[in-house]
Design a protein around this motif. Structure first.
Motif, PDB file in Angstrom:
ATOM      1  N   VAL A 130       0.847  -1.185   0.000  1.00  0.00           N
ATOM      2  CA  VAL A 130       0.000   0.000   0.000  1.00  0.00           C
ATOM      3  C   VAL A 130       0.887   1.241   0.000  1.00  0.00           C
ATOM      4  CG1 VAL A 130      -1.870  -1.145   1.254  1.00  0.00           C
ATOM      5  CG2 VAL A 130      -0.128   0.125   2.526  1.00  0.00           C
ATOM      6  N   MET A 131       0.296   2.344  -0.400  1.00  0.00           N
ATOM      7  CA  MET A 131       0.922   3.644  -0.216  1.00  0.00           C
ATOM      8  C   MET A 131      -0.072   4.522   0.527  1.00  0.00           C
ATOM      9  SD  MET A 131       0.778   5.781  -3.764  1.00  0.00           S
ATOM     10  CE  MET A 131       1.424   7.199  -2.852  1.00  0.00           C
ATOM     11  N   PHE A 132       0.399   5.637   1.060  1.00  0.00           N
ATOM     12  CA  PHE A 132      -0.462   6.467   1.885  1.00  0.00           C
ATOM     13  C   PHE A 132      -0.852   7.739   1.140  1.00  0.00           C
ATOM     14  CE2 PHE A 132       1.481   3.643   4.870  1.00  0.00           C
ATOM     15  CZ  PHE A 132       0.494   3.421   5.817  1.00  0.00           C
ATOM     16  N   ILE A 133      -2.156   7.995   1.128  1.00  0.00           N
ATOM     17  CA  ILE A 133      -2.706   9.229   0.562  1.00  0.00           C
ATOM     18  C   ILE A 133      -3.280  10.031   1.713  1.00  0.00           C
ATOM     19  CG2 ILE A 133      -4.414  10.212  -1.003  1.00  0.00           C
ATOM     20  CD1 ILE A 133      -4.247   7.687  -2.684  1.00  0.00           C
ATOM     21  N   LEU A 134      -2.614  11.120   2.081  1.00  0.00           N
ATOM     22  CA  LEU A 134      -3.003  11.915   3.253  1.00  0.00           C
ATOM     23  C   LEU A 134      -3.141  11.029   4.490  1.00  0.00           C
ATOM     24  CD1 LEU A 134      -5.601  14.420   1.732  1.00  0.00           C
ATOM     25  CD2 LEU A 134      -3.166  14.770   2.159  1.00  0.00           C
ATOM     26  N   ASP A 135      -2.124  10.188   4.683  1.00  0.00           N
ATOM     27  CA  ASP A 135      -2.031   9.287   5.846  1.00  0.00           C
ATOM     28  C   ASP A 135      -3.040   8.140   5.817  1.00  0.00           C
ATOM     29  OD1 ASP A 135       0.054  10.801   6.968  1.00  0.00           O
ATOM     30  OD2 ASP A 135      -1.375  12.159   7.940  1.00  0.00           O
ATOM     31  N   GLU A 136      -3.717   7.951   4.695  1.00  0.00           N
ATOM     32  CA  GLU A 136      -4.651   6.838   4.574  1.00  0.00           C
ATOM     33  C   GLU A 136      -4.070   5.792   3.619  1.00  0.00           C
ATOM     34  OE1 GLU A 136      -7.319   6.324   6.286  1.00  0.00           O
ATOM     35  OE2 GLU A 136      -7.285   8.272   7.299  1.00  0.00           O
ATOM     36  N   PRO A 137      -4.050   4.504   4.027  1.00  0.00           N
ATOM     37  CA  PRO A 137      -3.477   3.471   3.160  1.00  0.00           C
ATOM     38  C   PRO A 137      -4.327   3.245   1.915  1.00  0.00           C
ATOM     39  CG  PRO A 137      -4.537   2.472   5.064  1.00  0.00           C
ATOM     40  CD  PRO A 137      -4.561   3.956   5.288  1.00  0.00           C
ATOM     41  N   PHE A 138      -3.644   3.004   0.798  1.00  0.00           N
ATOM     42  CA  PHE A 138      -4.345   2.752  -0.469  1.00  0.00           C
ATOM     43  C   PHE A 138      -3.566   1.695  -1.246  1.00  0.00           C
ATOM     44  CE2 PHE A 138      -5.746   3.482  -4.796  1.00  0.00           C
ATOM     45  CZ  PHE A 138      -7.111   3.683  -4.625  1.00  0.00           C
ATOM     46  N   PRO A 139      -4.265   0.688  -1.831  1.00  0.00           N
ATOM     47  CA  PRO A 139      -3.557  -0.404  -2.509  1.00  0.00           C
ATOM     48  C   PRO A 139      -2.733   0.087  -3.706  1.00  0.00           C
ATOM     49  CG  PRO A 139      -5.862  -0.969  -2.129  1.00  0.00           C
ATOM     50  CD  PRO A 139      -5.720   0.487  -1.810  1.00  0.00           C
ATOM     51  N   LEU A 140      -1.490  -0.354  -3.753  1.00  0.00           N
ATOM     52  CA  LEU A 140      -0.634   0.006  -4.883  1.00  0.00           C
ATOM     53  C   LEU A 140      -1.183  -0.532  -6.196  1.00  0.00           C
ATOM     54  CD1 LEU A 140       3.032  -0.499  -3.594  1.00  0.00           C
ATOM     55  CD2 LEU A 140       2.041   1.598  -4.516  1.00  0.00           C
ATOM     56  N   TYR A 141      -1.845  -1.687  -6.125  1.00  0.00           N
ATOM     57  CA  TYR A 141      -2.317  -2.307  -7.369  1.00  0.00           C
ATOM     58  C   TYR A 141      -3.339  -1.421  -8.073  1.00  0.00           C
ATOM     59  CZ  TYR A 141      -3.724  -5.800 -10.738  1.00  0.00           C
ATOM     60  OH  TYR A 141      -3.966  -6.466 -11.921  1.00  0.00           O
ATOM     61  N   ARG A 142      -4.165  -0.740  -7.318  1.00  0.00           N
ATOM     62  CA  ARG A 142      -5.154   0.142  -7.948  1.00  0.00           C
ATOM     63  C   ARG A 142      -4.488   1.346  -8.597  1.00  0.00           C
ATOM     64  NH1 ARG A 142     -10.439  -0.611  -7.815  1.00  0.00           N
ATOM     65  NH2 ARG A 142     -11.314  -2.205  -6.431  1.00  0.00           N
ATOM     66  N   LEU A 143      -3.423   1.843  -7.990  1.00  0.00           N
ATOM     67  CA  LEU A 143      -2.668   2.920  -8.633  1.00  0.00           C
ATOM     68  C   LEU A 143      -2.024   2.428  -9.926  1.00  0.00           C
ATOM     69  CD1 LEU A 143      -0.956   4.544  -5.514  1.00  0.00           C
ATOM     70  CD2 LEU A 143      -2.764   5.538  -6.915  1.00  0.00           C
ATOM     71  N   PHE A 144      -1.571   1.175  -9.915  1.00  0.00           N
ATOM     72  CA  PHE A 144      -1.018   0.569 -11.124  1.00  0.00           C
ATOM     73  C   PHE A 144      -2.069   0.508 -12.225  1.00  0.00           C
ATOM     74  CE2 PHE A 144      -0.719  -3.548 -13.418  1.00  0.00           C
ATOM     75  CZ  PHE A 144       0.367  -3.256 -14.222  1.00  0.00           C
ATOM     76  N   LEU A 145      -3.317   0.200 -11.865  1.00  0.00           N
ATOM     77  CA  LEU A 145      -4.390   0.155 -12.859  1.00  0.00           C
ATOM     78  C   LEU A 145      -4.614   1.532 -13.478  1.00  0.00           C
ATOM     79  CD1 LEU A 145      -7.107  -2.102 -11.146  1.00  0.00           C
ATOM     80  CD2 LEU A 145      -5.506  -2.723 -12.968  1.00  0.00           C
ATOM     81  N   VAL A 146      -4.579   2.572 -12.656  1.00  0.00           N
ATOM     82  CA  VAL A 146      -4.748   3.929 -13.177  1.00  0.00           C
ATOM     83  C   VAL A 146      -3.640   4.254 -14.166  1.00  0.00           C
ATOM     84  CG1 VAL A 146      -4.847   6.373 -12.592  1.00  0.00           C
ATOM     85  CG2 VAL A 146      -5.937   4.700 -11.092  1.00  0.00           C
ATOM     86  N   ALA A 147      -2.395   3.976 -13.775  1.00  0.00           N
ATOM     87  CA  ALA A 147      -1.257   4.261 -14.653  1.00  0.00           C
ATOM     88  C   ALA A 147      -1.344   3.456 -15.939  1.00  0.00           C
ATOM     89  CB  ALA A 147       0.050   3.955 -13.924  1.00  0.00           C
ATOM     90  N   THR A 148      -1.733   2.195 -15.844  1.00  0.00           N
ATOM     91  CA  THR A 148      -1.858   1.354 -17.031  1.00  0.00           C
ATOM     92  C   THR A 148      -2.943   1.882 -17.963  1.00  0.00           C
ATOM     93  OG1 THR A 148      -1.179  -0.571 -15.740  1.00  0.00           O
ATOM     94  CG2 THR A 148      -2.226  -1.003 -17.855  1.00  0.00           C
ATOM     95  N   GLY A 149      -4.059   2.315 -17.388  1.00  0.00           N
ATOM     96  CA  GLY A 149      -5.129   2.878 -18.211  1.00  0.00           C
ATOM     97  C   GLY A 149      -4.670   4.100 -18.985  1.00  0.00           C
TER      98      GLY A 149
END
Length: 289
Positions: free
Chosen positions: A132-151
């Protein structure tokens, strides 16, 4: 979770959902834009991509191999199907394509059930994207960020392909006037096979990318085919940019609708589609009938 952090995480969630929907919608709209074929097997090919990706991941132990190879395998299958079956139907009524592609969906669905069984199969995300990575101190799955970048990468790549590559220019010329393109020496039959294969490969790419999130299951096809058609209808049949906008609209409606009013999320998606069709009967960027 504060309001700003919640909004940011939900927006990124919606973008990742939109990326998966875009792979479906753009493949469907490419096929329709050139061939005027409404491909009812598109959801089944999305599902096939997920299961082929599962097998390749299990065989190679590497998700990246599955991500690279599964869309090619399904794309070649789609091109072969166009060459062997669809090519014989171009001079017939459009209803023939509906029946044949619906039949293909049934065949693929049964083949998947017989080959991989009725149970859902888990495709693990690669170790690199498992955290995960943190967005304003909130955890967020890296895989979903990968999907955004891939799109984003795939959208830019398709746009450049259609605008600058020789095959992209041939696709655009053939979609505008196939008879004239043929008279100028373009092998229209080969272009059609390539486009059908590319569209099927994009659907399979979406399936491979979705598998770590939702598992590879026999119900995938029925789940996504409606979304794919809604995207294409909203954006306009045959419009690349329209499919991108449609995917974004549907992705945001699904994510925020499922959070605030989960019982009405599906209805909101249809309401958005109906509202757009009332103003633009051909879709946002489609040609008016």
């Amino acid at each position: 979770m504060n309001t700003l952090a919640f909004l940011l995480t939900q927006i990124v969630n919606a973008l990742s959902q939109s990326a998966l929907l875009f792979f479906l919608g753009v493949g469907l709209t490419l096929i329709f834009g050139l061939m005027r074929i409404v491909n009812f097997a598109h959801g089944a090919l999305y599902m096939l991509g997920a299961f082929v990706g599962y097998s390749l991941t299990k065989w190679s132990g590497n998700y990246w191999v599955a991500l690279a190879v599964a869309p090619v395998v399904v794309g070649l299958f789609g091109a072969a199907f166009e060459f062997a079956i669809l090519r014989r139907l171009y001079r017939r009524d459009a209803h023939a394509f509906l029946m044949v592609t619906f039949g293909l969906a049934l065949v693929v669905g049964e083949a998947v059930r017989l080959t991989w069984g009725p149970d859902a199969l888990q495709v693990p995300a690669p170790d690199l994207l498992a955290g995960v990575m943190f967005i304003l101190d909130e955890p967020f799955p890296l895989y979903r960020l990968f999907l955004v970048a891939t799109g984003v990468i795939v959208a830019v790549a398709i746009w450049q392909f259609l605008e600058r590559a020789r095959l992209g220019l041939l696709i655009r010329a053939t979609s505008q006037n196939a008879d004239m393109a043929s008279a100028l020496g373009v092998d229209v039959k080969r272009v059609r096979s390539a486009v059908f294969g590319i569209g099927c490969g994009l659907a399979a790419l979406g399936g491979v990318l979705a598998a770590p999130l939702v598992t590879a299951s026999n119900g995938m096809a029925a789940t996504v085919i409606i979304d794919a058609f809604v995207i294409v209808i909203i954006g306009g049949m045959g419009s690349f940019l329209g499919s991108l906008i449609g995917a974004l609209l549907v992705g945001f409606v699904q994510v925020f609708g499922n959070y605030y009013l989960p019982d009405l999320a599906l209805a909101f998606m249809y309401l958005v589609m109906l509202a757009i069709l009332m103003v633009r009967p051909g879709g946002l960027l489609g040609k008016e009938a």
